[in-house]
Structures are given as structure tokens and as C-alpha cells.
Enzyme design. Sequence first.
Site, short mmCIF file in Angstrom:
data_model
loop_
_atom_site.label_atom_id
_atom_site.label_comp_id
_atom_site.label_asym_id
_atom_site.label_seq_id
_atom_site.Cartn_x
_atom_site.Cartn_y
_atom_site.Cartn_z
N ASP A 140 3.66 -2.22 -1.25
CA ASP A 140 3.64 -1.58 -0.05
C ASP A 140 3.33 -1.91 1.29
O ASP A 140 4.02 -1.75 2.38
CB ASP A 140 3.01 0.42 -0.73
N ARG A 200 -10.71 10.54 0.94
CA ARG A 200 -9.47 9.91 1.82
C ARG A 200 -9.89 10.49 3.36
O ARG A 200 -9.70 9.99 4.35
CB ARG A 200 -8.03 10.55 1.56
N ASP A 224 -1.82 11.99 -0.22
CA ASP A 224 -2.72 11.92 0.41
C ASP A 224 -1.80 11.80 1.74
O ASP A 224 -2.40 11.53 2.67
CB ASP A 224 -2.69 10.64 -0.10
N SER A 271 1.00 4.40 -12.39
CA SER A 271 0.45 3.94 -11.00
C SER A 271 -0.80 4.66 -10.87
O SER A 271 -1.23 5.56 -11.64
CB SER A 271 0.99 4.40 -10.02
#
Length: 404
Positions: A13, A93, A122, A178
Amino acid sequence: MPACVLAYSGGLDTSVILGWLQDEGWDVHCVYVDIGQPGEDKQAILKKAEDCGAKSARIVDVTEELCRDFAFPVLKAGAKYESIYLMGTSIARPLISKVMLQVAREVGATAYAHGATGKGNDQCRFQLAAEALDPTVQMIAPWRIKAFRDKFPGRAELIAYCEEKGIPVKATSAKPYSSDENCLHVSYEAGDLEDLSVAGQEVVDFTMGVSPQEAPDKLEEVTIAFESGVPVSINGEKLTAKGIVEKANELAGRNGVGRIDMVENRFVGMKSRGVYEAPGMTLLYEAHRMLEELTLDRDLMHLRDQLSPVVAEMVYYGLWYTPKLDALFAFTDKAQEPVTGEVTLGMYKGNLSARRRSSPNSLYDAEIASMEGGGSYDQDDATGFLRITGLPSRVQGTVTPRGY
């Protein structure tokens, strides 16, 4: 050309996003934020970004800061999202966004790009943290841009773009799920895990420890010392925050501790299924709780219990840099002052049990608590206590009797 910073992992990505941003006319500064992701060749990732045309590329190691200034304050608050999730991804994050903005300021970038999807949490955590620190920052989230999604509707198109641009990627078939990992935990979601009839802990290839079934058939003890709610040593060895987490991961991981499978409520509104492993943090949370039992008085502990879910919700949502969370952490710092001492736990096939605990601030008085005679507690006092406590109920029962 305008400049942006890209939170870069070197995966499919972000490799595509790097090329796409350049196609869109951006000078891209790639930043790999090191938060203890295991098993990655970070220098190779850095070289790949440079080879693919990044204006600059760097690795910023903030693993110690993650443990000390982000994970441990949440631990002190006893915060678990929806009573079970230790939020390893959530905690990281806002720190990533802080690092991204620091680099942006250094290189003169005005925009911050990331690869989070428009369906997940996220994107919220990255953006809410970034905008709290720099209200003028331009956020670029390609997966929320229709033109980007139209250009890359699936994995095949992403791989084809990389082949066309000469971007090296491992074009393997998609995993059945994932994952996201750092030193605090690994999360697994999507793919086969979206089917609730699938036993998640059998599908996932865990990386931080063994299963309870594979753990040793012998109980292992571990002693953890705290100072004002912060873990400072394991088995008598003083360690940094990062060292504490790493050692706890090693010990708890080999004893099958810290795996969960849950259906959670995302901030964006949908329910999602996640499987998580956090062996070290699970061990630290349990040791911390056991020490609090000795050192916090009833009313303070119950108030903390009311506030812990509020802290967890804000951390999970990404509302880190807010006055409300600042105030909650200030309360926690004060409340945790007496939480100093040692706890010895037994680890056995995924289970944790109390073995010994001690504190110079212990409120436990065996003489008062004993069911035997003696001590400073006069049982006659309980009569008046109960008469006064029960007065409202007796009045209510006279006025509006309940059937029984």
C-alpha cells in the site's frame, strides 16, 4: 513542488502511495516510525523508499518513548477498551503522528499522508492527533479519495502499478488476514477472521509467544516491582520502559499469556472482529492490578474504576491530545502515588495467579480483617452503622412496601 511526509512501511500500500503522490506532483519525505516492529529489515525499507524517488527517507526510533510516555500512562489508568482490549495499536498512533509532524516541520512539508483506510479506526487516530498538534496540517488519506480507489480497486491493480513503475514488492497472494505489530502487541483482522464461525486463534500464526497448549507444564514465577504505578524492574533487574516490555513479552509469551478474540465497536460505528496478542502488557496489567488491591483505598479505587473506561474510549478513538485526557492522566498520576511495591505472579498455560505481594504503602491489616477475635475493629460498631445505612430503605419500605 509542494512537500508532504508519508508514514511509510515499505509494504504494498505505502509503496503505491509513494508513487501515486509523486504522480500527483508532491515531493515525498518517507518516514518509517520504529515502534518495535519485529522481523523487518528497516535499512532495506529505507533504501527502497530512496530508490523509488522519495525526496528523503528516514527511520525514527521511538520505542522507548512509546512504552514510557504512552503505554505506561494507559497502564497506570487500568484502561482496557470494552473491558478486554489493551489497545496496542491505538496507543501508538498519536506518537506516530507527533513524529510525522516533527519531520514535516524539519523538511518544510505542509501535508501528512498515510495509508489507513476510510473504514477503520487508524484514520481517526492519525488525523485527530495531527490536527490537535498542528491545526493547519493538510491530511492526505488516499483510500478516502475516490480517484485513488477507482485507479486501484484491488490488489491486482496495486501490483500492476508497481510492476509498471519498477517498484519492488513481494507480489504474493494475500494472507488470510491482515496484521499490525509493535512492541506492545500484534493485532490480526480482516480476511478469514471476518467469518465469525472461524476459530480465530486457530487461523492466526501468532508471533509473540506460544499457545497455552504448547506452554510448559510447569508454573513459572515472575516478580515485578512498581514505583507509583510504573513498572521499574522484573525479577530484581532494573530496566528501561522498553526493557520492561521486552522482558515481560519474553516471559509471558513463552507461557501462553495474553491472547484474545473479540468483536469490538469501532469508532466509525461498525462492529469488527479482532484477534490480539499482548503477552507482556497482559502480565504488567495483572501485576499492577494486584498491587492496587493493597495500596488504593476503596473509594479511590472505585472512582478509578469509573474513569478507566473513559480513558480507554478516548485512547481507542484517538483523542490523545485533548484537555480531557490530560486531566484524566493528571488524576491517574495523583491516584497512583502509593502504588509502589512488588508482586510475584505465577504463569501457567495462559493463566496468571497471585503468589506474593508487598508494599510499604499497604492498607491491608491482617489483624483488622481477621475473622478471629481481637484487633482494633469492634463488631458492636456495625449495629449502628447498619441502622444508619438502612434508614432510607426502612422509610421507603414503610411508605411503599415491596411484595415478597
